[in-house]
Design a protein around this motif. Structure first.
Motif, short mmCIF file in Angstrom:
data_model
loop_
_atom_site.label_atom_id
_atom_site.label_comp_id
_atom_site.label_asym_id
_atom_site.label_seq_id
_atom_site.Cartn_x
_atom_site.Cartn_y
_atom_site.Cartn_z
N ASN A 147 0.85 -1.18 0.00
CA ASN A 147 0.00 0.00 0.00
C ASN A 147 0.89 1.24 0.00
O ASN A 147 2.07 1.16 -0.37
N GLN A 148 0.37 2.37 0.45
CA GLN A 148 1.11 3.63 0.42
C GLN A 148 1.01 4.34 1.76
O GLN A 148 0.70 5.53 1.83
N LEU A 149 1.27 3.62 2.83
CA LEU A 149 1.10 4.18 4.17
C LEU A 149 2.14 5.26 4.47
O LEU A 149 1.83 6.25 5.15
N GLY A 150 3.35 5.09 4.01
CA GLY A 150 4.36 6.12 4.20
C GLY A 150 4.69 6.36 5.67
O GLY A 150 4.52 5.50 6.54
N ASN A 151 5.14 7.61 5.95
CA ASN A 151 5.61 7.95 7.30
C ASN A 151 4.47 8.21 8.28
O ASN A 151 4.65 8.09 9.50
N THR A 152 3.31 8.61 7.77
CA THR A 152 2.23 9.02 8.67
C THR A 152 0.96 8.17 8.51
O THR A 152 -0.09 8.54 9.03
N GLY A 153 1.06 7.08 7.81
CA GLY A 153 -0.15 6.29 7.53
C GLY A 153 -0.60 5.38 8.66
O GLY A 153 -1.70 4.83 8.60
N ILE A 154 0.24 5.24 9.69
CA ILE A 154 -0.12 4.39 10.83
C ILE A 154 -0.26 5.27 12.07
O ILE A 154 0.66 6.03 12.42
N GLN A 155 -1.38 5.17 12.74
CA GLN A 155 -1.64 5.98 13.92
C GLN A 155 -0.67 5.62 15.05
O GLN A 155 -0.20 4.48 15.15
N ARG A 156 -0.42 6.55 15.89
CA ARG A 156 0.49 6.34 17.03
C ARG A 156 -0.10 5.29 17.98
O ARG A 156 -1.27 5.37 18.33
N GLU A 157 0.75 4.32 18.32
CA GLU A 157 0.35 3.22 19.22
C GLU A 157 -0.89 2.49 18.67
O GLU A 157 -1.78 2.12 19.42
N ALA A 158 -0.91 2.31 17.38
CA ALA A 158 -2.09 1.71 16.72
C ALA A 158 -2.33 0.27 17.16
O ALA A 158 -3.49 -0.19 17.16
#
Length: 322
Positions: free
Chosen positions: A221-232
């Motif tokens: 996919n294209q999540l990149g540097n900010t695509g995952i929430q903190r402490e997801a």
């Protein structure tokens, strides 16, 4: 008295005269025998006479009794109607033949609410298969759906209403759809969801997921540097498999639950790893036995520079050591 006796005698004589003679009945028997009907000729004539006398007895007519007073005749069902009802009940699932122009579909009471979907997709008990049907959106699903597969379609967006009220849904597979947007609460309200597969899409932001997750696959996919929430993934005590390959991620998404067995992060942009990424630097006796599969190959990171970061793992992560 004399008069009465005379009248009674005349009545008896009339009855005797009116009855057919024995020879007439015997003639009828012989005529019946001449019509090639097999009869036992050894039967006594008196017995035959008695048999025919029994036929002359008045017969009881069946079915002429009046209706029961407790039953309303206006609501009484006829025999034909009762037979039709017996043929209709119970409702049994029927499999549409593969040559009927539709995909093989098992439809029954459990498909209520998703009957139109089952005319297009393949429904088997609680599983719905909608692979490679050029769908542009998630079709309506029955509340009894437990597994949903819609791979290789053209779904571009997942809205919060697509999986609303599907409290039994355990697995969603949307591989290779071109999804670019997912509402943040599209999956969070699914209390039974355990496995989510979003491989080979164009997702830039991973949505919030329920704590019941055991497998998350968002590779390619294209999540990149900010695509995952903190402490997801922190509050997922049963998470076993986390696959985030080929997403241009530049960090390991910590903290990771102790239940995790497999972490795939290959072919990303991860350049460094901290001592507390997997282990507890304040407790040298801490061992993380469950996490046996860590893939970091294809990242610009040198694992030999931070040996303390994975000293608690049963196996060394796969990646560059030079």
């Amino acid at each position: 008295m004399v008069t009465l006796r005379l009248m009674w005698g005349l009545l008896v004589l009339c009855v005797v005269a009116a009855s057919p003679p024995r020879y007439a009945r015997q003639a009828e028997l012989e005529k019946y025998d001449n019509n090639n009907v097999d009869l036992d000729l050894n039967v006594d004539a008196d017995e035959v006479y008695d048999y025919y006398d029994a036929i002359d007895e008045p017969q009881i007519e069946i079915g002429t009794l009046g209706p029961d007073e407790d039953i309303d005749p206006l609501h009484g069902a006829s025999l034909e109607e009762e037979e039709e009802e017996e043929n209709e009940l119970p409702i049994k699932p029927q499999l549409i033949p593969s040559g009927s122009g539709e995909s093989g579909t098992l439809m029954g009471p459990s498909a209520q609410g998703g009957m139109a979907t089952c005319m297009l997709c393949t429904c088997l008990v609680g599983s719905v298969y909608c692979d490679d049907l050029k769908l542009e959106r998630v079709p309506p699903l029955s509340k009894e759906t437990t597994h949903f597969y819609a791979r290789y379609n053209k779904i571009a967006r997942i809205s919060k209403s697509d999986f609303a009220n599907l409290n039994k849904l355990k697995r969603i597979d949307l591989t290779s759809n071109g999804i670019s947007r997912i509402d943040d609460d599209a999956f969070f309200g699914l209390p039974a969801l355990e496995e989510l597969i979003l491989r080979e899409n164009s997702i830039r932001q991973l949505p919030a997921l329920p704590p019941s997750m055991t497998l998350i696959d968002a590779c390619h996919n294209q999540l990149g540097n900010t695509g995952i929430q903190r402490e997801a993934f922190k509050d997922m005590p049963g998470l076993l498999y986390l696959y985030l390959t080929d997403n241009n991620i530049d960090h390991i998404p910590v903290p990771l639950p102790d239940s995790l067995r497999s972490l795939h992060l290959q072919n990303n942009n991860i350049q460094m790893m901290h001592e507390d990424t997997f282990c507890n630097p304040h407790d040298l006796n801490y061992i993380r036995n469950a996490l046996e599969d860590v893939r970091l190959d294809g990242n610009p990171i040198n694992l030999s520079r931070t040996p303390q970061a994975y000293i608690c793992l049963p196996r060394i992560p796969i990646g560059a050591l030079i």
